[in-house]
Design a protein around this motif. Structure first.
Motif: not given
Length: 117
Positions: A57-69, A90-96
């Motif tokens: 879910d979106s919490s996972g997106i936050g984890v991935v984006l945070g580790r990316y940064k 989910l990645f597609e919709m989030s623009g990642l």
């Protein structure tokens, strides 16, 4: 369902394999374990394998984006691989897809980082 995290070091790359569900129940644990591993080890890059990730879910997106940064601020790269169709959406919709690098499998991810043996 819970989440299992498997981590393996390959040269200066941390390979992270997620199995189960990455959601608001498991996100803080994943974040803490990855941060700890990045800071303690000689990690330049991350390969994030989602082959057995059944839900995110979106919490996972936050984890991935945070580790990316975190890893790019250290001059490294992050590659995500083996993404299931549901997680892909989910990645597609989030623009990642505009930010992260994606590969079909771990071998291709390591090759793209030029750390394959």
């Amino acid at each position: 369902m819970s989440l299992q995290i498997e981590m393996e070091h390959h040269r200066k790359t941390l390979i992270v394999r997620l199995k189960g569900e990455l959601d608001h129940h498991t996100a803080d644990t994943v974040k803490a374990q990855l941060e700890r591993e990045i800071l303690k080890g000689n990690v330049t890059h991350i390969v994030l394998s989602m082959k057995e990730l059944t839900f995110m879910d979106s919490s996972g997106i936050g984890v991935v984006l945070g580790r990316y940064k975190q890893i790019t601020s250290r001059g490294g790269k992050m590659v995500v691989c083996d993404v299931s169709p549901a997680v892909y959406r989910l990645f597609e919709m989030s623009g990642l897809f505009k930010i992260l690098h994606f590969q079909d499998n771990e071998h291709e991810a390591l090759s793209s980082l030029e750390v394959v043996s």
